[in-house]
Every structure is written in structure tokens, then in C-alpha cells.
Design a protein around this motif. Structure first.
Motif, PDB file in Angstrom:
ATOM      1  N   TRP A   1      36.239  30.717  48.436  1.00  0.00           N
ATOM      2  CA  TRP A   1      36.401  29.343  48.583  1.00  0.00           C
ATOM      3  C   TRP A   1      34.990  28.573  48.196  1.00  0.00           C
ATOM      4  N   GLY A   2      35.146  27.563  47.400  1.00  0.00           N
ATOM      5  CA  GLY A   2      33.885  27.101  46.939  1.00  0.00           C
ATOM      6  C   GLY A   2      34.088  25.493  46.373  1.00  0.00           C
ATOM      7  N   GLU A   3      33.380  24.763  45.672  1.00  0.00           N
ATOM      8  CA  GLU A   3      33.515  23.306  45.319  1.00  0.00           C
ATOM      9  C   GLU A   3      34.457  23.251  44.241  1.00  0.00           C
TER      10      GLU A   3
ATOM     11  N   ASP B   1      38.341  22.569  49.467  1.00  0.00           N
ATOM     12  CA  ASP B   1      37.769  23.719  48.861  1.00  0.00           C
ATOM     13  C   ASP B   1      38.594  24.214  47.767  1.00  0.00           C
ATOM     14  N   CYS B   2      38.426  24.907  46.615  1.00  0.00           N
ATOM     15  CA  CYS B   2      39.284  25.653  45.822  1.00  0.00           C
ATOM     16  C   CYS B   2      38.778  27.207  45.476  1.00  0.00           C
ATOM     17  N   ALA B   3      39.934  27.876  45.091  1.00  0.00           N
ATOM     18  CA  ALA B   3      39.663  29.244  44.786  1.00  0.00           C
ATOM     19  C   ALA B   3      41.070  29.616  43.782  1.00  0.00           C
ATOM     20  N   GLU B   4      41.029  30.940  43.530  1.00  0.00           N
ATOM     21  CA  GLU B   4      41.552  31.729  42.581  1.00  0.00           C
ATOM     22  C   GLU B   4      41.875  32.905  42.999  1.00  0.00           C
TER      23      GLU B   4
ATOM     24  N   ALA C   1      57.672  46.377  37.226  1.00  0.00           N
ATOM     25  CA  ALA C   1      58.512  46.551  36.012  1.00  0.00           C
ATOM     26  C   ALA C   1      57.666  45.868  34.757  1.00  0.00           C
ATOM     27  N   ILE C   2      56.653  45.148  35.176  1.00  0.00           N
ATOM     28  CA  ILE C   2      55.879  44.634  33.858  1.00  0.00           C
ATOM     29  C   ILE C   2      54.453  44.731  34.778  1.00  0.00           C
ATOM     30  N   ILE C   3      53.805  45.231  33.805  1.00  0.00           N
ATOM     31  CA  ILE C   3      52.246  45.571  34.334  1.00  0.00           C
ATOM     32  C   ILE C   3      51.055  44.491  33.724  1.00  0.00           C
ATOM     33  N   GLY C   4      50.489  44.163  34.992  1.00  0.00           N
ATOM     34  CA  GLY C   4      49.470  42.977  34.533  1.00  0.00           C
ATOM     35  C   GLY C   4      49.239  42.191  35.697  1.00  0.00           C
ATOM     36  N   ASN C   5      48.249  41.088  35.480  1.00  0.00           N
ATOM     37  CA  ASN C   5      48.133  40.071  36.668  1.00  0.00           C
ATOM     38  C   ASN C   5      48.240  38.938  35.677  1.00  0.00           C
ATOM     39  N   PHE C   6      48.375  37.813  36.847  1.00  0.00           N
ATOM     40  CA  PHE C   6      48.076  36.479  36.119  1.00  0.00           C
ATOM     41  C   PHE C   6      47.211  35.938  37.396  1.00  0.00           C
ATOM     42  N   ARG C   7      46.587  34.704  37.092  1.00  0.00           N
ATOM     43  CA  ARG C   7      46.053  33.826  37.841  1.00  0.00           C
ATOM     44  C   ARG C   7      46.492  32.813  38.716  1.00  0.00           C
ATOM     45  N   ALA C   8      46.194  32.902  39.997  1.00  0.00           N
ATOM     46  CA  ALA C   8      47.000  32.034  40.717  1.00  0.00           C
ATOM     47  C   ALA C   8      46.145  31.091  41.435  1.00  0.00           C
ATOM     48  N   GLY C   9      46.321  29.745  41.199  1.00  0.00           N
ATOM     49  CA  GLY C   9      45.455  28.727  41.849  1.00  0.00           C
ATOM     50  C   GLY C   9      45.657  28.178  43.409  1.00  0.00           C
ATOM     51  N   ALA C  10      44.588  28.033  44.248  1.00  0.00           N
ATOM     52  CA  ALA C  10      44.722  27.533  45.437  1.00  0.00           C
ATOM     53  C   ALA C  10      43.690  26.604  45.729  1.00  0.00           C
ATOM     54  N   MET C  11      44.071  25.713  46.684  1.00  0.00           N
ATOM     55  CA  MET C  11      43.324  24.757  47.300  1.00  0.00           C
ATOM     56  C   MET C  11      43.517  24.770  48.963  1.00  0.00           C
ATOM     57  N   ARG C  12      42.248  24.425  49.516  1.00  0.00           N
ATOM     58  CA  ARG C  12      42.221  24.529  51.083  1.00  0.00           C
ATOM     59  C   ARG C  12      41.817  23.254  51.635  1.00  0.00           C
ATOM     60  N   ALA C  13      42.837  22.655  52.631  1.00  0.00           N
ATOM     61  CA  ALA C  13      42.179  21.396  53.246  1.00  0.00           C
ATOM     62  C   ALA C  13      41.778  21.664  54.799  1.00  0.00           C
TER      63      ALA C  13
END
Length: 518
Positions: free
Chosen positions: A62-64, A85-88, A98-110
Motif C-alpha cells: 500500500w502507498g500513496e 491507499d492504493c495498490a496493485e 486453461a489460459i496462461i498469464g497474469n493481469f493487473r488488478a487494482g485495489a484501494m483501501r479506506a
């Protein structure tokens, strides 16, 4: 970063983070309860208490929050002490492999300054209704103390929405045509046929762009992303808050990962096990009720729309449909109106003059304030990611002839939103129909279900379909109704927040049929 095949297949992602401070208003919470309206699920003796959630062993970085996030959510203007705070984090495209690979998920904390550092977080998803991070940000504009003083809340954006990896698949002309409900198309005399053509072109564009990942944007995959977060936290049980369309994600999580649930709250849930026409009509009824409630408040504060704000709104939509507002379509006016009424900001009900002034200025020839309202509503609810996610989750739409019939019927029954909603039923008509996500068959975790009497996003009458599914699965649940207008309940009602806190703390449900005043 936007969704690209190279980015999706990256094995790792960088984790960006951030925070900002904002601060509280002290509105008293007034709770009112009435006896249960129905003998709901479990009336047997003392079921075992649900498990408790755990504090993360390994947290996100978590950070700015980036300045762009703060600006887009208008958080600098908030007056509460909520800290964001925001994070990924990286999540697998397909948990089954079945499908290989990752993707980026966004998160925010209150959280608040006094939120215990060892308190387990509540995970929030509002699905495709609005970015989960934007829904969470609504808590900054009112009294969030009942909830956030006890637990931090972590919002996870659905794939392609909000802070998660973006999707940019619609050509500009198609995106604009869909947003305008084909009003300015080559054959505006048959908008249903025009929307069918736009749906076909949009479907081809987005499915070609997203191959081979096109099948990974449904509610069960969104539930997988939440479980990826649980695993990153290294905990066995989480507390989950599903709002609007996010309730479908939460129910999918309950079915797939029910053993990892400690608490489950469904706030203003979208109807389940219903066809597209029924689901849309529920939402239209809620939107019309929200306009009526807004009009009543508008008159009470002497707003600029005059003695009959509802009639003034009907007239403005009619003028837009007749082409009298230049390039502003009737659909654009409705997007701005629904976006404002469905704004999760906790101070939304006090902003009647803001919406009234924009609408009355447009009536008098100054369209700029209305353009601002429309731009906000469009940014919040009409992204390419929302198109993909909603169409993936949408049940079989009606035939074009049925949509044309509904446009006429609903125009009389629901004079503000009806005709446009019937035409918009064709927006996902070309998207391949998928099987509805299976609902939970059983659960040992009691469920709290919240709903409002005038919800412009999902309506009110869809709630029984959700409680019906829970009841059929033998799940203990209780319902709470908020008597105000807006969406969702949790960001608007401090009374509901207190009930939620009590449930989160001990797993005890309130009396079924409880009520919180407006």
C-alpha cells in the motif's frame, strides 16, 4: 497501462501504491426496526457461529494513490478523515490454468486514523455497476465512522474497470453510437435496428481484441481475482461486501470459495435468475422512483427547476430526443441523470441544487453545466471494460420486435427512462449468450441483504430473487431496507453502517425486515 496481449502475458507486475487524507462529518445514525416480514431461512435452534476473518499475514504494498486517481474521484474536495491507499496485484487470467498469464488488478483501501491496525479488512466489489474504487471513495463524503472505525475496507476493481488493467476495444464512432442509443445514426427512425448493428460491430471489435481472453470477464472469474487476493494475504477467511452487480461476484465467490467466507453482505444486489427485460424494468422503476424523490427534495429546497422538477426533466429529455439540444442525445441526458442519482457519494442527497442548476441551465440554453454532469456519468458507467463485463453477464436479450414494442409501452409507463432503456436492451444483443453463473447451493455463513426503496441502479423489486436463491440453498439471511433514494445503501446510511458493523463484529444478523430511515 491498458489491456494488451503483451501486458496480459507478463509473468509479473509492478505494485504501485498510495494514500491521501480526508475527514468526517457527524450525522447521527437513527435505527428503526420492525418485526420480520417473513419467516426466512433458518429458524432452527442456534446454528454454529461463522468463522472469524483473519488479519493479512502478507499485505499488499500500500502507498500513496496517484494524483490522477484522487482527481478522478474528487477526493481532494472531501471533508472527512478517511485515509485512502492504493495498490496493485497480479492475478491469474484463468485460475483453472486453461489460459496462461497474469493481469493487473487494482485495489484501494479506506480506513480512519483510529481504525485498529490488526482488524481484518472487508473486501468490497461493485462489479460492473461502477468501479469498486469509486464506490469506496463515496465513503469520504459523509460519516463513515460506524464502518471504518472497526475495519479497513479494500475495494477490488473488476477486470478492465477502474484501476485494474484497462480495456480499449471500441472504435470511437461505435462507442459514441452506443452511448447515444443510435439517436444520430443513419436511420434514426428505427433505433432498435441501429443498436443491433452497433452491437454487432462492438462485439466483433471487442472479442477480436480480447482473444483468447474473451471468456474470462464473467462474475466467476471476478470471484477468482478476489480469492487470489485472499491467497496473497495468506488468510483462510475473508469478509465480503458485494454491491449492485458486485453482488453477483460475491454470490459466485460464495459458490466457489464458500469455505473461505467469514461474512457476506449483499448491498443493493442486482436481480439474479431473471431475464434481461425483467432486470432492466426493475432498474427503470428504481430510476423513476429516484427522480420522484429527487424532485420532492428539490422542491423542498426551492431549487431552480421550479415547482414541478419531474415534469421539467421529462420535457428536457423530450427536447433532447427531438434534437433540440444539439449533439446531446436523450441517452446522454439520461446517463448524466442516472449517474448523478446513483452516485455513491455519501453527500449525494444534499446536492439537489447542483443537478437542478445544470438541468435548468440546459433548459434555458446553456448546455455546458449539463455536459459536465454527462461527462461524469459517462466516465463512471460507460467504459469499454464495463461494456465487456456487462455483456458477458447479461442474460438473453429480447428480440428486436419485442424491444420495439417495449419502447412504446415503457415510454408511457416510465416517461423518463422507459423508452431509452428498451432501446438499450439491444446493446449486448450480438454478444454470445453465456450460461448464468451458478448460485450457491449451500452456505453456513449468514448473509445480510441491504436494499433501498428508490435505487436508480438496480431498482427494488429484484431483491426477492436474491433472497429466494439464498432461501432455496438453506442460507440464513436477514434483509434491511433503507428509506432514502440512491445507490448503494452502505455509503449513504449511517444507520445501515452500524447494522453492518454489528454483523461484521459478531456474525449476528439483525431482525429480518429491519428498516433504516432516509
Amino acid at each position: 497501462m491498458r489491456w494488451t496481449r503483451a501486458a496480459v502475458l507478463a509473468a509479473t507486475v509492478s505494485i504501485a501504491t498510495a494514500g491521501c487524507g480526508v475527514g468526517p462529518s457527524d450525522r447521527p445514525a437513527v435505527a428503526l426496526q420492525r418485526p420480520a416480514v417473513a419467516d426466512t431461512t433458518t429458524t432452527s435452534a442456534n446454528p454454529p457461529p461463522p468463522p472469524d476473518a483473519e488479519r493479512p499475514e502478507t499485505d499488499l504494498g500500500w502507498g500513496e494513490c496517484p494524483r490522477s486517481v484522487l482527481d478522478s474521484l474528487d477526493l481532494e474536495s472531501a471533508s472527512t478523515e478517511v485515509i485512502f491507499d492504493c495498490a496493485e496485484f497480479a492475478t491469474r487470467i484463468d485460475a483453472a490454468g486453461a489460459i496462461i498469464g497474469n493481469f493487473r488488478a487494482g485495489a484501494m483501501r479506506a480506513r480512519l486514523p483510529q481504525t485498529p491496525t490488526d482488524a481484518p479488512p472487508v473486501v468490497l466489489t461493485s462489479g460492473a455497476s461502477r468501479a469498486s474504487t469509486a464506490t469506496l471513495a463515496g465513503l469520504a463524503f459523509g460519516s463513515a465512522a460506524p464502518l471504518l472505525a472497526a475495519h479497513p475496507i479494500v475495494a477490488v476493481d473488476r477486470r478492465g474497470i477502474g484501476r485494474s488493467q484497462q480495456i480499449d476495444c471500441l472504435p470511437p464512432e461505435i462507442r459514441r453510437g452506443l452511448a447515444d442509443n443510435a439517436q444520430f445514426g443513419p436511420d434514426s427512425s428505427d433505433p432498435v435496428a441501429q443498436m443491433m448493428a452497433l452491437s454487432r460491430d462492438a462485439t466483433i471489435a471487442c472479442r477480436d481484441f480480447l482473444q483468447p481472453y474473451v471468456g474470462t470477464f464473467d462474475a466467476p472469474h471476478a470471484a477468482d481475482d478476489i480469492d487470489e487476493l485472499r491467497k496473497l494475504w495468506q488468510v483462510e477467511h475473508i469478509m465480503l461486501l458485494g454491491i449492485g452487480n458486485g453482488a453477483n461476484v460475491a454470490l459466485s465467490y460464495a459458490r466457489k470459495y464458500g469455505d473461505h467466507l467469514a461474512r457476506l453482505i449483499l448491498d443493493s444486489p442486482e436481480p439474479v435468475d431473471t431475464d434481461a427485460v425483467t432486470r432492466t424494468e426493475y432498474a427503470v422503476e428504481g430510476a423513476e422512483a429516484a427522480v420522484a424523490a429527487f424532485a420532492q427534495r428539490c422542491v423542498g429546497v426551492g431549487c431552480s427547476l421550479g415547482a414541478d422538477p419531474r415534469s421539467a426533466i421529462i420535457d428536457l429529455v423530450s427536447r433532447a430526443r427531438a434534437g433540440e439540444l444539439g449533439d446531446i442525445s436523450a441517452s446522454a441526458v439520461l446517463t448524466g441523470l442516472a449517474g448523478f442519482l446513483g452516485d455513491p457519494r455519501a453527500d449525494q442527497a444534499t446536492r439537489a441544487a447542483e443537478l437542478s442548476d445544470a438541468l435548468s441551465a440546459a433548459r434555458d440554453g446553456d448546455l455546458d453545466p449539463l455536459r459536465v454532469v454527462i461527462a461524469r456519468g459517462t466516465a463512471a458507467t460507460e467504459s469499454d471494460g464495463q461494456f465487456v463485463n456487462r455483456c458477458t453477464d447479461t442474460p438473453l436479450p429480447p428480440t428486436p420486435s419485442k424491444a420495439t414494442e417495449l419502447a412504446s409501452t415503457w415510454a408511457e409507463r416510465y416517461p423518463i427512462f422507459g423508452e431509452g432503456a428498451a432501446v438499450a436492451l439491444m446493446k449486448c444483443a450480438a454478444w454470445p449468450t453465456t450460461t448464468a453463473a451458478p448460485m450457491p447451493e449451500t452456505s453456513t455463513v449468514p448473509v445480510l441483504v441491504l436494499g433501498g426503496v428508490a435505487d436508480p441502479v438496480v431498482g427494488r423489486d429484484g431483491q426477492p430473487s436474491v433472497t429466494g436463491v439464498l432461501g432455496a440453498a438453506g442460507v440464513q439471511f436477514s434483509t434491511l431496507t433503507w428509506q432514502g433514494f440512491g445507490h448503494p445503501v452502505s455509503t449513504h446510511s449511517t444507520c445501515a453502517q452500524q447494522v453492518m458493523r454489528d454483523y461484521l463484529e459478531g456474525g449476528r444478523l439483525p431482525s429480518d425486515g429491519s428498516v433504516c430511515p432516509a
